[in-house]
Scaffold this motif. Sequence first.
Motif, PDB file in Angstrom:
ATOM      1  N   MET A  42      59.959 -37.544  23.513  1.00 41.51           N
ATOM      2  CA  MET A  42      61.109 -38.435  23.638  1.00 41.51           C
ATOM      3  C   MET A  42      60.712 -39.630  24.471  1.00 41.51           C
ATOM      4  SD  MET A  42      64.247 -35.761  24.275  1.00 41.51           S
ATOM      5  CE  MET A  42      64.839 -34.705  22.968  1.00 41.51           C
ATOM      6  N   ARG A  43      60.496 -40.764  23.836  1.00 48.20           N
ATOM      7  CA  ARG A  43      60.072 -41.963  24.536  1.00 48.20           C
ATOM      8  C   ARG A  43      61.258 -42.579  25.293  1.00 48.20           C
ATOM      9  NH1 ARG A  43      55.839 -45.507  24.493  1.00 48.20           N
ATOM     10  NH2 ARG A  43      54.717 -43.542  24.629  1.00 48.20           N
ATOM     11  N   VAL A  44      61.062 -42.792  26.594  1.00 48.10           N
ATOM     12  CA  VAL A  44      62.079 -43.420  27.432  1.00 48.10           C
ATOM     13  C   VAL A  44      61.486 -44.707  27.993  1.00 48.10           C
ATOM     14  CG1 VAL A  44      63.679 -43.153  29.364  1.00 48.10           C
ATOM     15  CG2 VAL A  44      62.893 -41.123  28.105  1.00 48.10           C
ATOM     16  N   VAL A  45      62.113 -45.831  27.707  1.00 47.06           N
ATOM     17  CA  VAL A  45      61.675 -47.106  28.278  1.00 47.06           C
ATOM     18  C   VAL A  45      62.548 -47.416  29.487  1.00 47.06           C
ATOM     19  CG1 VAL A  45      61.529 -49.590  27.932  1.00 47.06           C
ATOM     20  CG2 VAL A  45      60.688 -48.045  26.171  1.00 47.06           C
ATOM     21  N   ILE A  46      61.892 -47.637  30.620  1.00 47.57           N
ATOM     22  CA  ILE A  46      62.567 -47.938  31.881  1.00 47.57           C
ATOM     23  C   ILE A  46      62.301 -49.399  32.217  1.00 47.57           C
ATOM     24  CG2 ILE A  46      62.683 -47.389  34.344  1.00 47.57           C
ATOM     25  CD1 ILE A  46      61.544 -44.574  33.542  1.00 47.57           C
ATOM     26  N   ILE A  47      63.355 -50.161  32.440  1.00 47.95           N
ATOM     27  CA  ILE A  47      63.214 -51.586  32.750  1.00 47.95           C
ATOM     28  C   ILE A  47      63.247 -51.765  34.262  1.00 47.95           C
ATOM     29  CG2 ILE A  47      64.025 -53.921  32.252  1.00 47.95           C
ATOM     30  CD1 ILE A  47      63.396 -52.240  29.753  1.00 47.95           C
ATOM     31  N   GLY A  48      62.110 -52.148  34.846  1.00 49.01           N
ATOM     32  CA  GLY A  48      62.051 -52.415  36.281  1.00 49.01           C
ATOM     33  C   GLY A  48      61.306 -51.352  37.056  1.00 49.01           C
ATOM     34  N   ALA A  49      60.410 -51.799  37.951  1.00 46.23           N
ATOM     35  CA  ALA A  49      59.612 -50.875  38.766  1.00 46.23           C
ATOM     36  C   ALA A  49      59.947 -51.010  40.247  1.00 46.23           C
ATOM     37  CB  ALA A  49      58.110 -51.118  38.543  1.00 46.23           C
ATOM     38  N   GLY A  50      61.242 -51.216  40.526  1.00 40.22           N
ATOM     39  CA  GLY A  50      61.723 -51.097  41.894  1.00 40.22           C
ATOM     40  C   GLY A  50      62.002 -49.633  42.188  1.00 40.22           C
ATOM     41  N   PRO A  51      62.688 -49.338  43.282  1.00 44.06           N
ATOM     42  CA  PRO A  51      62.949 -47.932  43.621  1.00 44.06           C
ATOM     43  C   PRO A  51      63.706 -47.184  42.536  1.00 44.06           C
ATOM     44  CG  PRO A  51      64.146 -49.439  45.083  1.00 44.06           C
ATOM     45  CD  PRO A  51      63.161 -50.252  44.331  1.00 44.06           C
ATOM     46  N   SER A  52      64.666 -47.832  41.880  1.00 45.70           N
ATOM     47  CA  SER A  52      65.436 -47.144  40.833  1.00 45.70           C
ATOM     48  C   SER A  52      64.562 -46.779  39.646  1.00 45.70           C
ATOM     49  CB  SER A  52      66.602 -48.027  40.379  1.00 45.70           C
ATOM     50  OG  SER A  52      67.502 -48.280  41.431  1.00 45.70           O
ATOM     51  N   GLY A  53      63.702 -47.704  39.217  1.00 44.29           N
ATOM     52  CA  GLY A  53      62.815 -47.423  38.095  1.00 44.29           C
ATOM     53  C   GLY A  53      61.798 -46.345  38.416  1.00 44.29           C
ATOM     54  N   LEU A  54      61.269 -46.372  39.636  1.00 44.49           N
ATOM     55  CA  LEU A  54      60.258 -45.381  40.026  1.00 44.49           C
ATOM     56  C   LEU A  54      60.852 -43.983  40.074  1.00 44.49           C
ATOM     57  CD1 LEU A  54      58.398 -47.348  42.859  1.00 44.49           C
ATOM     58  CD2 LEU A  54      57.670 -47.016  40.489  1.00 44.49           C
ATOM     59  N   VAL A  55      62.033 -43.841  40.697  1.00 38.48           N
ATOM     60  CA  VAL A  55      62.614 -42.497  40.816  1.00 38.48           C
ATOM     61  C   VAL A  55      63.090 -41.999  39.454  1.00 38.48           C
ATOM     62  CG1 VAL A  55      65.032 -43.130  41.324  1.00 38.48           C
ATOM     63  CG2 VAL A  55      64.010 -41.073  42.347  1.00 38.48           C
ATOM     64  N   THR A  56      63.482 -42.899  38.569  1.00 35.14           N
ATOM     65  CA  THR A  56      63.866 -42.491  37.220  1.00 35.14           C
ATOM     66  C   THR A  56      62.664 -41.953  36.464  1.00 35.14           C
ATOM     67  OG1 THR A  56      65.644 -44.137  37.155  1.00 35.14           O
ATOM     68  CG2 THR A  56      64.884 -43.275  35.052  1.00 35.14           C
ATOM     69  N   CYS A  57      61.546 -42.655  36.566  1.00 33.72           N
ATOM     70  CA  CYS A  57      60.318 -42.217  35.891  1.00 33.72           C
ATOM     71  C   CYS A  57      59.864 -40.862  36.418  1.00 33.72           C
ATOM     72  CB  CYS A  57      59.226 -43.267  36.095  1.00 33.72           C
ATOM     73  SG  CYS A  57      57.663 -42.882  35.271  1.00 33.72           S
ATOM     74  N   LYS A  58      59.809 -40.727  37.718  1.00 33.43           N
ATOM     75  CA  LYS A  58      59.346 -39.478  38.342  1.00 33.43           C
ATOM     76  C   LYS A  58      60.253 -38.303  37.976  1.00 33.43           C
ATOM     77  CE  LYS A  58      59.591 -36.662  42.215  1.00 33.43           C
ATOM     78  NZ  LYS A  58      60.725 -35.844  42.692  1.00 33.43           N
ATOM     79  N   SER A  59      61.563 -38.522  37.999  1.00 33.16           N
ATOM     80  CA  SER A  59      62.512 -37.444  37.705  1.00 33.16           C
ATOM     81  C   SER A  59      62.432 -37.014  36.246  1.00 33.16           C
ATOM     82  CB  SER A  59      63.936 -37.898  38.051  1.00 33.16           C
ATOM     83  OG  SER A  59      64.038 -38.254  39.420  1.00 33.16           O
ATOM     84  N   LEU A  60      62.251 -37.972  35.339  1.00 32.60           N
ATOM     85  CA  LEU A  60      62.109 -37.631  33.921  1.00 32.60           C
ATOM     86  C   LEU A  60      60.861 -36.797  33.677  1.00 32.60           C
ATOM     87  CD1 LEU A  60      63.185 -41.034  32.366  1.00 32.60           C
ATOM     88  CD2 LEU A  60      64.279 -38.844  31.879  1.00 32.60           C
ATOM     89  N   LEU A  61      59.770 -37.162  34.320  1.00 36.64           N
ATOM     90  CA  LEU A  61      58.519 -36.407  34.159  1.00 36.64           C
ATOM     91  C   LEU A  61      58.687 -34.968  34.627  1.00 36.64           C
ATOM     92  CD1 LEU A  61      55.907 -39.079  35.316  1.00 36.64           C
ATOM     93  CD2 LEU A  61      56.150 -38.140  33.008  1.00 36.64           C
ATOM     94  N   GLU A  62      59.378 -34.798  35.756  1.00 36.86           N
ATOM     95  CA  GLU A  62      59.562 -33.449  36.289  1.00 36.86           C
ATOM     96  C   GLU A  62      60.559 -32.634  35.470  1.00 36.86           C
ATOM     97  OE1 GLU A  62      58.417 -33.885  41.001  1.00 36.86           O
ATOM     98  OE2 GLU A  62      60.531 -33.721  40.448  1.00 36.86           O
ATOM     99  N   ALA A  63      61.496 -33.326  34.800  1.00 36.09           N
ATOM    100  CA  ALA A  63      62.510 -32.614  34.024  1.00 36.09           C
ATOM    101  C   ALA A  63      62.066 -32.319  32.595  1.00 36.09           C
ATOM    102  CB  ALA A  63      63.804 -33.432  33.997  1.00 36.09           C
ATOM    103  N   ALA A  64      60.916 -32.868  32.203  1.00 31.78           N
ATOM    104  CA  ALA A  64      60.445 -32.688  30.823  1.00 31.78           C
ATOM    105  C   ALA A  64      60.091 -31.227  30.560  1.00 31.78           C
ATOM    106  CB  ALA A  64      59.238 -33.580  30.577  1.00 31.78           C
ATOM    107  N   ASN A  65      60.426 -30.761  29.354  1.00 28.95           N
ATOM    108  CA  ASN A  65      60.041 -29.415  28.927  1.00 28.95           C
ATOM    109  C   ASN A  65      59.886 -29.412  27.406  1.00 28.95           C
ATOM    110  OD1 ASN A  65      62.692 -29.253  27.832  1.00 28.95           O
ATOM    111  ND2 ASN A  65      63.491 -28.350  29.741  1.00 28.95           N
ATOM    112  N   GLY A  66      59.722 -28.234  26.823  1.00 27.95           N
ATOM    113  CA  GLY A  66      59.500 -28.156  25.388  1.00 27.95           C
ATOM    114  C   GLY A  66      60.660 -28.688  24.567  1.00 27.95           C
ATOM    115  N   ASP A  67      61.868 -28.449  25.041  1.00 23.52           N
ATOM    116  CA  ASP A  67      63.048 -28.924  24.316  1.00 23.52           C
ATOM    117  C   ASP A  67      63.314 -30.403  24.554  1.00 23.52           C
ATOM    118  OD1 ASP A  67      63.593 -26.396  23.267  1.00 23.52           O
ATOM    119  OD2 ASP A  67      64.688 -25.799  25.070  1.00 23.52           O
TER     120      ASP A  67
END
Length: 592
Positions: free
Chosen positions: A1-26
């Motif tokens: 599931m491709r997720v495009v995040i606009i912006g690499a400030g604190p909001s973009g960074l924590v969104t990216c990190k949280s998505l990576l940790e929440a990823a699973n097979g489903d």
Amino acid sequence: MRVVIIGAGPSGLVTCKSLLEAANGDYPFDPIVLEQEDNIGGTFRYRSYEHANLVSSKQLTSFSDFRLPLSHADHLTLEEYVLYLENYANAFDLAERIRLNCKVTNIQRLESGKHQVTFEVRKDSLTSGPQIIVADYIALCAGLHVTPSIPTIPGVENVLTSRNNATIEVMPKIFHSHTYKSRSQLTGRRVLILGTGETGMDLAYESVKAGAREVVLCSRSGFLSFPKALNDFEIFGIDFKSRTPVPIDSLITNLGETAYVHPWIARSHIRWFISDFVIKRVLWLLTGTQAGCNQWVGELHPSRLGRAYVFLNKSHKAMPYLNRPYRKRAWYLEYLSRYIDPQEDSPPHTNFTVELAPFPSHFTSDGQVIFTPSKRKDYLRTSKMDIRPDTVIYATGYTQQFEYLDKASNYPSPQSADLRNIAKSGDETVAFIGYVRPGVGAIPPLSEMQTFFWISLIKKQIKTPLSVPYYHLLTSENSRIKYGVDHSAYMATLAKDMNAAPGLWDLWQIYGMKVLLCYCFGAAFTPFYRLVGPFQSKVAPQIIKTELWETITRRGVVGNIVMGLIPMLFYLTLNLLAFGLGVGWQVIGGDL
């Protein structure tokens, strides 16, 4: 599931990190961050200036599982916070997910329901042709502070410098605060600052320290001033000085005000109004004025004075210079109690004053500023002055624009995002992360909780319909900013939506009395909402037992009784009374 995040400030960074940790097979989330600048950090890197500090504390601002050492100062400089973000990105291997110098030019919805993201890559001042990514999800994280808001003031182009009625050759300067970088821009100038938010107050102080010839600070309708940390008071001649001042944003307690709040109490906002009533009286007793903490000018209209209505201004350093013409208090009251300005904020032994004034109505043809008529005491003073600035700074905030969202695709806006200001019902593939502003608090921890909510929404873990929101600051129809929230109430609401709000019995059974006491006496710190639920963290209990425990115990026994136990018991009694009345109301067929 491709997720495009606009912006690499604190909001973009924590969104990216949280998505990576929440990823699973489903839900195999595959995030990529597009950042138009050449480095991460957003506003904190590219709209910063020398001597700038965060006014929110490290305890509240830091992300839930990546903390700063106990020995670190409570309030970071902007350079330190950018370094923190860099360390955060490195700690969670986010660099490979971030594409720098990528400016998004268009996002449009495809027939498949996916999103086509068009962007350009800038390298060595050259721009590539359009490049495209097709995404399943879009996270808009570019932030509230990007596009400057500049009001129109007739005649501002006539700004000039005069001395003894003789025009001198000084190049006028008119600019928005985002281009301010150093005190050298203010040295020897006659400075007019438009706006009394935290940036405007900072710039007034910076102007004084830079050696400006004259400083005038213009306020639309007043402000509510508090220091970012509780400073020193003198009572009956005894100096109550703290070696480790308590951050103001860590003082609101959880139990009874954020956790376990009856719907009637939440709906009426009575807990906000009661705390305002008490705080005003305490401020009058300690500082002689209830307009703010040792604030003698720039007071808000009584109908708007309180946490329910405004963003607290925690940039307090210019207040001693603003207070000078207005501060009057009987000697016996000064002996009874007195607020002591922090040493670095105390004015030097000169008579320099930062003048407060209403917003200009216009400038005359020869550069004199004419202020909007008002009954305010600052207008009665400054309207008699001949003020001709050579430097005008718009500290007037920012506006939100999403020009890259294709209009034909009918994308939502933060205002139409009915799911907690994050997503729109039926269009959950698009999220706005970091587009609410707390009255007292910080945006990064809100962004982290918003990301958790969005992930839970995608995974269909959120039960709808959602409860009625009671966390918005109260605004009038003509209010310029309508995206204000109460930090604690908003955090707690998101936590309840995600089943991440811990129960008191569970806390005691699982984590023990220390964590339970921290949760009850602490503010809405993000680690509290990672003790249970879908985003439970192994490091949260230790953070609470060390860093947050130290912050709460720093108040001392008296402080925790006065600012913690007493309000907590009062609010619990109020909620218990409402609960009893609610049960009786339901018995006779009423609806809560």
